[in-house]
Motif scaffolding. Structure first.
Motif, short mmCIF file in Angstrom:
data_model
loop_
_atom_site.label_atom_id
_atom_site.label_comp_id
_atom_site.label_asym_id
_atom_site.label_seq_id
_atom_site.Cartn_x
_atom_site.Cartn_y
_atom_site.Cartn_z
N GLN A 1 0.46 -0.89 0.51
CA GLN A 1 0.14 -0.02 -0.03
C GLN A 1 0.69 1.20 0.24
OE1 GLN A 1 -3.52 -0.54 3.31
NE2 GLN A 1 -2.86 -2.89 3.08
N TYR B 239 0.64 5.05 0.78
CA TYR B 239 -0.05 6.69 1.84
C TYR B 239 0.77 7.42 1.47
CZ TYR B 239 -2.11 2.89 4.86
OH TYR B 239 -2.78 1.62 5.61
N HIS C 62 -4.64 7.30 3.04
CA HIS C 62 -4.71 5.69 2.29
C HIS C 62 -4.64 6.79 0.44
CE1 HIS C 62 -5.50 1.78 -0.19
NE2 HIS C 62 -4.44 1.59 0.30
N TYR D 74 1.81 2.98 16.30
CA TYR D 74 3.09 3.47 15.17
C TYR D 74 3.06 4.78 16.41
CZ TYR D 74 1.43 0.43 11.81
OH TYR D 74 1.36 -0.45 10.77
N PHE E 141 -5.74 5.36 9.42
CA PHE E 141 -5.15 5.98 11.13
C PHE E 141 -5.85 6.46 11.45
CE2 PHE E 141 -0.86 4.41 10.59
CZ PHE E 141 -0.89 3.71 9.34
N GLY E 142 -5.84 6.52 12.69
CA GLY E 142 -5.58 8.23 13.43
C GLY E 142 -5.21 9.48 12.69
N PRO E 143 -5.15 10.31 14.01
CA PRO E 143 -4.81 11.50 13.53
C PRO E 143 -3.55 11.90 14.23
CG PRO E 143 -6.80 12.52 15.20
CD PRO E 143 -7.01 11.06 14.29
N GLN F 22 1.63 11.39 3.48
CA GLN F 22 1.04 11.90 4.74
C GLN F 22 1.82 14.07 4.73
OE1 GLN F 22 4.13 11.28 8.00
NE2 GLN F 22 2.55 11.33 9.42
N PHE G 224 4.20 6.98 1.66
CA PHE G 224 5.31 5.96 2.02
C PHE G 224 4.43 5.23 1.58
CE2 PHE G 224 7.40 7.81 5.99
CZ PHE G 224 6.21 8.85 6.15
N LEU H 251 0.94 6.96 16.22
CA LEU H 251 -0.23 7.32 15.42
C LEU H 251 -0.91 5.51 15.93
CD1 LEU H 251 1.42 8.04 12.21
CD2 LEU H 251 -0.64 9.05 13.23
N GLN I 10 -5.16 0.02 6.42
CA GLN I 10 -5.29 0.57 7.59
C GLN I 10 -5.55 1.96 7.92
OE1 GLN I 10 -1.39 0.22 9.10
NE2 GLN I 10 -1.68 -2.01 9.85
N MET J 50 1.60 -4.54 9.80
CA MET J 50 1.54 -4.06 8.02
C MET J 50 3.59 -2.98 8.30
SD MET J 50 -0.98 -2.53 6.70
CE MET J 50 -0.90 -1.45 5.07
N ARG J 51 4.10 -3.10 7.18
CA ARG J 51 6.45 -2.16 7.91
C ARG J 51 5.98 -1.43 6.99
NH1 ARG J 51 7.99 -5.40 12.18
NH2 ARG J 51 6.53 -6.70 12.78
N PHE J 52 6.88 -0.16 7.60
CA PHE J 52 6.74 1.56 7.28
C PHE J 52 8.04 1.23 6.65
CE2 PHE J 52 2.21 3.31 6.15
CZ PHE J 52 1.29 1.90 7.60
N GLY J 53 8.37 2.04 5.42
CA GLY J 53 9.81 2.56 5.37
C GLY J 53 9.34 4.15 5.36
N ALA J 54 11.03 4.88 5.19
CA ALA J 54 10.95 5.90 5.48
C ALA J 54 9.92 6.89 5.06
CB ALA J 54 12.21 5.81 5.90
N GLY K 134 -2.25 12.98 9.49
CA GLY K 134 -2.51 12.05 9.81
C GLY K 134 -1.87 11.18 8.07
N LEU K 135 -1.62 10.02 7.98
CA LEU K 135 -1.41 9.18 7.00
C LEU K 135 -3.18 9.40 6.01
CD1 LEU K 135 0.81 7.22 8.17
CD2 LEU K 135 1.38 7.80 6.24
N GLY L 46 10.47 7.65 8.82
CA GLY L 46 9.26 6.62 8.69
C GLY L 46 8.46 6.60 10.20
N LEU L 47 7.10 5.59 9.63
CA LEU L 47 6.54 4.85 10.30
C LEU L 47 7.50 3.69 11.62
CD1 LEU L 47 4.59 6.73 9.16
CD2 LEU L 47 2.33 5.22 10.41
N LEU M 181 -3.61 0.63 -2.69
CA LEU M 181 -3.14 -0.48 -2.82
C LEU M 181 -3.29 -2.09 -3.71
CD1 LEU M 181 -4.89 -3.02 0.02
CD2 LEU M 181 -4.56 -3.84 -1.77
N ASP N 109 2.33 -5.22 3.33
CA ASP N 109 1.57 -6.34 4.49
C ASP N 109 1.64 -8.03 4.53
OD1 ASP N 109 -2.59 -5.67 4.21
OD2 ASP N 109 -0.97 -7.19 5.70
#
Lengths: 109, 115
Positions: A33, A35, A45, B35, B106-108, A37, A88, B91, B104, A97-101, A42-43, B42-43, A48, A92
């Protein structure tokens, strides 16, 4: 630990140009996925793509996925100043889920 | 509400104090994630809850961090004896779990500042 790694870390383009961001990951995935920001927000989406898909479109967004190379790309066409944000990728796996920087995109008007 | 909510939105605390951060997931979402995002980074995955299963705590950075999820809904992330390096945006996200889990939400976030 992070799984996805975005490339480049930062990208600056002129309005109207296309922006391409890449993501590489390490393990098998169910889907990937992207995202966005905005600064201090916030993030959100964006899109996907499932592991059995190779390409997907949503408006000005185009995402590709190459599971053999464990990589994905996000293309934003005809960029706008409002596209300025961090992007980002998130991989999944079976449970989480893992995110990059992220890639910091700046679109200059 | 329609989305994931978090409270407080901002928290300023003194070093050494304990803080509690709250997350209200979307109703019906069985999976809940915490997170942390430090400035410009990043997260960082912290912890994951899925239904009644034992949570995946593999991302918690130290034993000062703990989280619980009561009744399969609201979650609280607790940081004890806060340190300045704990300053970040925390988050929370939720989603329907399963192979077709998808997005997913996300909240704020809660912006934590430890002085």
């Amino acid at each position: 630990s992070q799984q996805g790694e975005e490339d480049p870390q930062a990208l600056s383009i002129q309005e109207g140009e296309n922006a391409t961001m890449n993501c590489s990951y390490k393990t098998s995935i169910n889907n990937l996925q992207w995202y966005r920001q905005n600064s201090g927000r916030g993030l959100v989406h964006l899109i996907l793509i499932r592991s059995n898909e190779r390409e997907k479109h949503s408006g000005r967004l185009r995402v590709t996925l190459d599971t053999s190379k464990k990589s994905s790309s996000l293309l934003i066409t005809a960029s706008r100043a409002a596209d300025t944000a961090s992007y980002f990728c998130a991989t999944d796996g079976s449970n989480d889920m893992r995110f990059g920087a992220g890639t910091r995109l700046t679109v200059k008007p | 509400g329609a989305g994931v909510s978090q409270s407080p939105s901002n928290k300023v605390t003194e070093k050494g104090k304990d803080v509690e951060l709250r997350c209200d997931p979307i109703s019906g979402h069985t999976a809940l994630y915490w997170y942390r995002q430090s400035l410009g980074q990043g997260l960082e995955f912290l912890i994951y809850f899925q239904g009644n299963s034992a949570p995946d705590k593999s991302g918690l950075p130290s034993d000062r961090f703990s989280a619980e999820r009561t009744g399969g809904s609201v979650s609280t992330l607790t940081i004890q004896r806060t340190q300045q390096e704990d300053s970040a945006v925390y988050l929370c996200a939720s989603r329907v779990q399963g192979l077709a889990a998808g997005t997913q939400y996300f909240g704020p976030g809660t912006r934590l500042t430890v002085l």
